[in-house]
Scaffold this motif. Structure first.
Motif, PDB file in Angstrom:
ATOM      1  N   GLY A  24      20.932  50.240  22.983  1.00  0.00           N
ATOM      2  CA  GLY A  24      20.476  49.928  24.324  1.00  0.00           C
ATOM      3  C   GLY A  24      21.489  49.216  25.207  1.00  0.00           C
ATOM      4  N   PHE A  25      22.643  48.830  24.667  1.00  0.00           N
ATOM      5  CA  PHE A  25      23.663  48.149  25.453  1.00  0.00           C
ATOM      6  C   PHE A  25      24.810  49.106  25.737  1.00  0.00           C
ATOM      7  CE2 PHE A  25      21.608  44.738  23.081  1.00  0.00           C
ATOM      8  CZ  PHE A  25      21.336  43.843  24.099  1.00  0.00           C
ATOM      9  N   GLN A  26      25.414  48.971  26.893  1.00  0.00           N
ATOM     10  CA  GLN A  26      26.601  49.753  27.211  1.00  0.00           C
ATOM     11  C   GLN A  26      27.813  48.837  27.132  1.00  0.00           C
ATOM     12  OE1 GLN A  26      26.203  51.679  30.962  1.00  0.00           O
ATOM     13  NE2 GLN A  26      24.797  53.203  30.176  1.00  0.00           N
ATOM     14  N   ILE A  27      28.824  49.280  26.404  1.00  0.00           N
ATOM     15  CA  ILE A  27      30.036  48.482  26.233  1.00  0.00           C
ATOM     16  C   ILE A  27      31.200  49.284  26.804  1.00  0.00           C
ATOM     17  CG2 ILE A  27      31.565  47.361  24.577  1.00  0.00           C
ATOM     18  CD1 ILE A  27      29.099  47.360  22.665  1.00  0.00           C
ATOM     19  N   MET A  28      31.837  48.760  27.841  1.00  0.00           N
ATOM     20  CA  MET A  28      32.972  49.440  28.435  1.00  0.00           C
ATOM     21  C   MET A  28      34.236  49.080  27.655  1.00  0.00           C
ATOM     22  SD  MET A  28      34.401  49.400  32.338  1.00  0.00           S
ATOM     23  CE  MET A  28      32.889  50.028  32.999  1.00  0.00           C
ATOM     24  N   ASN A  29      35.060  50.068  27.391  1.00  0.00           N
ATOM     25  CA  ASN A  29      36.334  49.810  26.730  1.00  0.00           C
ATOM     26  C   ASN A  29      37.249  49.027  27.665  1.00  0.00           C
ATOM     27  OD1 ASN A  29      35.416  51.168  24.498  1.00  0.00           O
ATOM     28  ND2 ASN A  29      36.444  53.065  25.014  1.00  0.00           N
ATOM     29  N   THR A  30      38.437  48.767  27.243  1.00  0.00           N
ATOM     30  CA  THR A  30      39.392  47.952  27.985  1.00  0.00           C
ATOM     31  C   THR A  30      39.613  48.461  29.415  1.00  0.00           C
ATOM     32  OG1 THR A  30      40.499  47.446  25.918  1.00  0.00           O
ATOM     33  CG2 THR A  30      41.732  47.029  27.924  1.00  0.00           C
ATOM     34  N   ILE A  31      39.602  47.541  30.355  1.00  0.00           N
ATOM     35  CA  ILE A  31      39.855  47.843  31.765  1.00  0.00           C
ATOM     36  C   ILE A  31      41.329  47.540  32.038  1.00  0.00           C
ATOM     37  CG2 ILE A  31      39.283  47.255  34.150  1.00  0.00           C
ATOM     38  CD1 ILE A  31      36.554  46.264  33.031  1.00  0.00           C
ATOM     39  N   ARG A  32      42.041  48.535  32.549  1.00  0.00           N
ATOM     40  CA  ARG A  32      43.472  48.382  32.849  1.00  0.00           C
ATOM     41  C   ARG A  32      43.641  47.965  34.304  1.00  0.00           C
ATOM     42  NH1 ARG A  32      42.333  52.726  29.860  1.00  0.00           N
ATOM     43  NH2 ARG A  32      42.099  53.943  31.734  1.00  0.00           N
ATOM     44  N   ILE A  33      44.276  46.789  34.508  1.00  0.00           N
ATOM     45  CA  ILE A  33      44.405  46.207  35.848  1.00  0.00           C
ATOM     46  C   ILE A  33      45.871  46.133  36.273  1.00  0.00           C
ATOM     47  CG2 ILE A  33      44.022  44.126  37.237  1.00  0.00           C
ATOM     48  CD1 ILE A  33      41.575  43.540  35.587  1.00  0.00           C
ATOM     49  N   LEU A  34      46.127  46.533  37.512  1.00  0.00           N
ATOM     50  CA  LEU A  34      47.437  46.372  38.135  1.00  0.00           C
ATOM     51  C   LEU A  34      47.314  45.238  39.144  1.00  0.00           C
ATOM     52  CD1 LEU A  34      50.346  47.295  38.782  1.00  0.00           C
ATOM     53  CD2 LEU A  34      49.352  48.902  40.419  1.00  0.00           C
ATOM     54  N   VAL A  35      48.160  44.218  39.007  1.00  0.00           N
ATOM     55  CA  VAL A  35      48.133  43.058  39.907  1.00  0.00           C
ATOM     56  C   VAL A  35      49.284  43.202  40.903  1.00  0.00           C
ATOM     57  CG1 VAL A  35      48.214  40.544  40.057  1.00  0.00           C
ATOM     58  CG2 VAL A  35      47.159  41.630  38.068  1.00  0.00           C
ATOM     59  N   VAL A  36      48.943  43.233  42.194  1.00  0.00           N
ATOM     60  CA  VAL A  36      49.946  43.443  43.248  1.00  0.00           C
ATOM     61  C   VAL A  36      49.866  42.307  44.252  1.00  0.00           C
ATOM     62  CG1 VAL A  36      50.842  45.054  44.959  1.00  0.00           C
ATOM     63  CG2 VAL A  36      49.584  45.929  42.980  1.00  0.00           C
ATOM     64  N   ASP A  37      50.919  41.488  44.301  1.00  0.00           N
ATOM     65  CA  ASP A  37      50.985  40.378  45.258  1.00  0.00           C
ATOM     66  C   ASP A  37      52.435  39.963  45.405  1.00  0.00           C
ATOM     67  OD1 ASP A  37      50.716  37.751  46.562  1.00  0.00           O
ATOM     68  OD2 ASP A  37      48.596  37.991  46.092  1.00  0.00           O
ATOM     69  N   ASP A  38      52.867  39.685  46.639  1.00  0.00           N
ATOM     70  CA  ASP A  38      54.254  39.277  46.856  1.00  0.00           C
ATOM     71  C   ASP A  38      54.491  37.808  46.515  1.00  0.00           C
ATOM     72  OD1 ASP A  38      52.656  38.655  49.112  1.00  0.00           O
ATOM     73  OD2 ASP A  38      54.436  38.432  50.365  1.00  0.00           O
ATOM     74  N   ASN A  39      53.432  37.040  46.341  1.00  0.00           N
ATOM     75  CA  ASN A  39      53.560  35.637  45.943  1.00  0.00           C
ATOM     76  C   ASN A  39      53.683  35.597  44.414  1.00  0.00           C
ATOM     77  OD1 ASN A  39      52.891  32.984  45.042  1.00  0.00           O
ATOM     78  ND2 ASN A  39      51.896  32.573  46.995  1.00  0.00           N
ATOM     79  N   ASP A  40      54.907  35.357  43.926  1.00  0.00           N
ATOM     80  CA  ASP A  40      55.170  35.395  42.485  1.00  0.00           C
ATOM     81  C   ASP A  40      54.294  34.422  41.700  1.00  0.00           C
ATOM     82  OD1 ASP A  40      57.137  37.293  42.877  1.00  0.00           O
ATOM     83  OD2 ASP A  40      58.755  35.824  42.966  1.00  0.00           O
ATOM     84  N   GLU A  41      54.150  33.216  42.220  1.00  0.00           N
ATOM     85  CA  GLU A  41      53.366  32.191  41.514  1.00  0.00           C
ATOM     86  C   GLU A  41      51.898  32.602  41.392  1.00  0.00           C
ATOM     87  OE1 GLU A  41      52.315  27.465  42.002  1.00  0.00           O
ATOM     88  OE2 GLU A  41      54.145  28.239  42.921  1.00  0.00           O
ATOM     89  N   LEU A  42      51.325  33.102  42.473  1.00  0.00           N
ATOM     90  CA  LEU A  42      49.928  33.532  42.445  1.00  0.00           C
ATOM     91  C   LEU A  42      49.749  34.736  41.523  1.00  0.00           C
ATOM     92  CD1 LEU A  42      47.016  33.392  43.434  1.00  0.00           C
ATOM     93  CD2 LEU A  42      47.712  34.770  45.401  1.00  0.00           C
ATOM     94  N   ARG A  43      50.658  35.705  41.618  1.00  0.00           N
ATOM     95  CA  ARG A  43      50.574  36.898  40.774  1.00  0.00           C
ATOM     96  C   ARG A  43      50.623  36.531  39.299  1.00  0.00           C
ATOM     97  NH1 ARG A  43      54.806  39.258  42.500  1.00  0.00           N
ATOM     98  NH2 ARG A  43      56.141  38.982  40.699  1.00  0.00           N
ATOM     99  N   GLY A  60      50.095  46.409  34.589  1.00  0.00           N
ATOM    100  CA  GLY A  60      51.375  46.176  35.231  1.00  0.00           C
ATOM    101  C   GLY A  60      51.238  45.199  36.379  1.00  0.00           C
ATOM    102  N   GLU A  61      52.369  44.944  37.011  1.00  0.00           N
ATOM    103  CA  GLU A  61      52.409  44.050  38.164  1.00  0.00           C
ATOM    104  C   GLU A  61      53.432  44.570  39.150  1.00  0.00           C
ATOM    105  OE1 GLU A  61      54.704  40.224  37.663  1.00  0.00           O
ATOM    106  OE2 GLU A  61      54.321  40.704  35.553  1.00  0.00           O
ATOM    107  N   ALA A  62      53.228  44.230  40.414  1.00  0.00           N
ATOM    108  CA  ALA A  62      54.151  44.640  41.465  1.00  0.00           C
ATOM    109  C   ALA A  62      54.163  43.569  42.546  1.00  0.00           C
ATOM    110  CB  ALA A  62      53.721  45.979  42.051  1.00  0.00           C
ATOM    111  N   SER A  63      55.300  43.463  43.240  1.00  0.00           N
ATOM    112  CA  SER A  63      55.430  42.446  44.277  1.00  0.00           C
ATOM    113  C   SER A  63      55.316  43.021  45.685  1.00  0.00           C
ATOM    114  CB  SER A  63      56.756  41.699  44.121  1.00  0.00           C
ATOM    115  OG  SER A  63      57.840  42.591  44.266  1.00  0.00           O
TER     116      SER A  63
END
Length: 95
Positions: A24-43, A60-63
């Motif tokens: 009765g439960f739904q389990i989602m597998n791993t969510i792949r996230i790309l983080v994009v921000d020009d502020n290096d510290e925040l990213r 991944g990440e991008a600035s």
């Protein structure tokens, strides 16, 4: 039992998530996230936080938007955390 669910993105390109059903439960597998921000510290802070979360993988990440576009075309990304105001190409240009 696994089933595939199609989810529409903002740009109308569908992506697929694999979902497992257990008692009765739904389990989602791993969510792949790309983080994009020009502020290096925040990213880096967001990445550090997200790495500690269960079922989340940093794809991944991008600035800036140009780096984000290159990364999206070469990798599978489920979610993009995207800053709207960046140099070279802003978040609106990426969408």
């Amino acid at each position: 039992m696994k089933e595939t669910v199609e989810v529409a993105r903002l740009n109308s390109i569908p992506t697929r998530f694999s979902i497992q059903k257990r008692e009765g439960f739904q389990i989602m597998n791993t969510i792949r996230i790309l983080v994009v921000d020009d502020n290096d510290e925040l990213r880096l802070c967001m990445i550090e936080y997200l790495k500690k979360q269960q079922d989340i993988m940093i794809a991944g990440e991008a600035s800036n938007g140009m780096e984000a576009m290159k990364h999206v075309h070469g990798n599978q990304v489920d979610v993009m955390l995207l800053d709207m105001i960046m140099p070279n190409m802003d978040g609106f240009g990426v969408l």
